[in-house]
Design an enzyme around this catalytic site. Sequence first.
Site, PDB file in Angstrom:
ATOM      1  N   TRP A  61       0.869  38.724   3.186  1.00 23.84           N
ATOM      2  CA  TRP A  61       1.683  37.714   3.865  1.00 23.84           C
ATOM      3  C   TRP A  61       2.172  38.252   5.191  1.00 23.84           C
ATOM      4  O   TRP A  61       2.143  39.456   5.451  1.00 23.84           O
ATOM      5  CB  TRP A  61       2.800  37.155   2.971  1.00 23.84           C
ATOM      6  CG  TRP A  61       3.827  38.140   2.424  1.00 23.84           C
ATOM      7  CD1 TRP A  61       3.705  39.484   2.272  1.00 23.84           C
ATOM      8  CD2 TRP A  61       5.121  37.800   1.926  1.00 23.84           C
ATOM      9  NE1 TRP A  61       4.826  40.003   1.711  1.00 23.84           N
ATOM     10  CE2 TRP A  61       5.718  39.009   1.490  1.00 23.84           C
ATOM     11  CE3 TRP A  61       5.836  36.615   1.792  1.00 23.84           C
ATOM     12  CZ2 TRP A  61       7.018  39.028   0.940  1.00 23.84           C
ATOM     13  CZ3 TRP A  61       7.110  36.647   1.241  1.00 23.84           C
ATOM     14  CH2 TRP A  61       7.689  37.850   0.822  1.00 23.84           C
ATOM     15  N   ASN A  62       2.617  37.296   6.045  1.00 24.11           N
ATOM     16  CA  ASN A  62       3.045  37.633   7.402  1.00 24.11           C
ATOM     17  C   ASN A  62       4.356  36.951   7.727  1.00 24.11           C
ATOM     18  O   ASN A  62       4.661  35.883   7.178  1.00 24.11           O
ATOM     19  CB  ASN A  62       2.024  37.122   8.422  1.00 24.11           C
ATOM     20  CG  ASN A  62       0.645  37.685   8.214  1.00 24.11           C
ATOM     21  OD1 ASN A  62       0.398  38.857   8.441  1.00 24.11           O
ATOM     22  ND2 ASN A  62      -0.277  36.843   7.756  1.00 24.11           N
ATOM     23  N   HIS A  69       7.106  25.100  21.368  1.00 26.29           N
ATOM     24  CA  HIS A  69       6.169  24.287  22.149  1.00 26.29           C
ATOM     25  C   HIS A  69       4.874  25.056  22.389  1.00 26.29           C
ATOM     26  O   HIS A  69       4.432  25.258  23.514  1.00 26.29           O
ATOM     27  CB  HIS A  69       6.826  23.844  23.460  1.00 26.29           C
ATOM     28  CG  HIS A  69       8.010  22.967  23.222  1.00 26.29           C
ATOM     29  ND1 HIS A  69       7.974  21.593  23.358  1.00 26.29           N
ATOM     30  CD2 HIS A  69       9.255  23.262  22.779  1.00 26.29           C
ATOM     31  CE1 HIS A  69       9.152  21.094  23.026  1.00 26.29           C
ATOM     32  NE2 HIS A  69       9.952  22.075  22.675  1.00 26.29           N
ATOM     33  N   HIS A  73       1.463  20.607  19.492  1.00 22.05           N
ATOM     34  CA  HIS A  73       2.872  20.513  19.090  1.00 22.05           C
ATOM     35  C   HIS A  73       3.475  19.165  19.441  1.00 22.05           C
ATOM     36  O   HIS A  73       2.886  18.373  20.172  1.00 22.05           O
ATOM     37  CB  HIS A  73       3.686  21.666  19.685  1.00 22.05           C
ATOM     38  CG  HIS A  73       3.945  21.550  21.154  1.00 22.05           C
ATOM     39  ND1 HIS A  73       3.124  22.094  22.098  1.00 22.05           N
ATOM     40  CD2 HIS A  73       4.950  20.953  21.838  1.00 22.05           C
ATOM     41  CE1 HIS A  73       3.603  21.846  23.305  1.00 22.05           C
ATOM     42  NE2 HIS A  73       4.708  21.137  23.177  1.00 22.05           N
ATOM     43  N   HIS A  79      14.280  17.359  23.420  1.00 25.94           N
ATOM     44  CA  HIS A  79      13.660  18.383  24.278  1.00 25.94           C
ATOM     45  C   HIS A  79      14.080  18.214  25.737  1.00 25.94           C
ATOM     46  O   HIS A  79      14.133  19.179  26.484  1.00 25.94           O
ATOM     47  CB  HIS A  79      12.137  18.289  24.145  1.00 25.94           C
ATOM     48  CG  HIS A  79      11.364  19.233  25.011  1.00 25.94           C
ATOM     49  ND1 HIS A  79      11.701  20.562  25.181  1.00 25.94           N
ATOM     50  CD2 HIS A  79      10.242  19.047  25.760  1.00 25.94           C
ATOM     51  CE1 HIS A  79      10.823  21.138  25.998  1.00 25.94           C
ATOM     52  NE2 HIS A  79       9.944  20.242  26.367  1.00 25.94           N
ATOM     53  N   HIS A 207       8.074  13.530  30.434  1.00 31.83           N
ATOM     54  CA  HIS A 207       9.200  14.063  29.666  1.00 31.83           C
ATOM     55  C   HIS A 207      10.454  13.239  29.934  1.00 31.83           C
ATOM     56  O   HIS A 207      11.157  12.821  29.003  1.00 31.83           O
ATOM     57  CB  HIS A 207       9.445  15.528  30.025  1.00 31.83           C
ATOM     58  CG  HIS A 207       8.419  16.482  29.484  1.00 31.83           C
ATOM     59  ND1 HIS A 207       7.201  16.670  30.065  1.00 31.83           N
ATOM     60  CD2 HIS A 207       8.451  17.299  28.399  1.00 31.83           C
ATOM     61  CE1 HIS A 207       6.513  17.574  29.367  1.00 31.83           C
ATOM     62  NE2 HIS A 207       7.241  17.963  28.348  1.00 31.83           N
TER      63      HIS A 207
END
Length: 257
Positions: A61-62, A69, A73, A79, A207
Amino acid sequence: MGTLQDLLEGLTSGSIEVIDLTAPLHRGTPILALPEAFGQTEPFQLHEISRYDDRGPAWYWNNFTTGEHTGTHFDAPVHWVTGQDGDDVSQVAPRRLVGPAVVVDRVAQATADPDYLLEVADLEAWQDEHGPLPAGGWLLYRTGWDARSDDPEAFANADDTGPHTPGMSVECARYLAEETDLLGIGVETVGTDAGAGHAFDPPFPCHAFLLGAGKYGLTQLQNVGLLPPTGAVVLAAPLPIVGGSGSPSRVLALVER
Ligand code: MN
């Protein structure tokens, strides 16, 4: 027979295909670089905890670190400063993570001109041919930029004047935010705005207008070219990061063959 049973039979028979619109997530996944004056996002990175060794004999596992972002995504309204009173990524209603998607294809234009901008007239012409943009759905903007996603330099396509990647005009972003009932827009580039969007008025209009209107962004999509202009259903699955401004996401499309 119920509708869900029909769906499952379609998946089994292959009459409904599942297409992955997600870019693989790894250390080389391209990320946005802002001018030096600003804070920077981190690349995706794995940190190994154990791999069948003395740190853990039977398991691998990690941990991982990443910006919100990074790669394919989801941009939540919060945001952007214009959407600061809107939803964070954990607050987006599940119903709004499933919806129809239409594709506007501008590969030829964006290949000829990396600074190509989609205009309102293009969307009007598209709607004359294909019908209205779907309420509660996504506009996926195909530019062919996904072909560059294994090469961060070609993906950013920057020179002395900044990045050169396709996007849409200020008026087009305003139109999508204010004149449509879309969930949001999806793109193949590192962000929803054009590479030159920092110099627009307002800066980064996708945005500013879309997130300000409670809509969403999806970025670094791939395989959009496998979708029909209309008729696909998209499932976008950001992690419900409490207070998060966005999240790497698995984005899948269902297409009827
Ligand atoms: Mn983003």
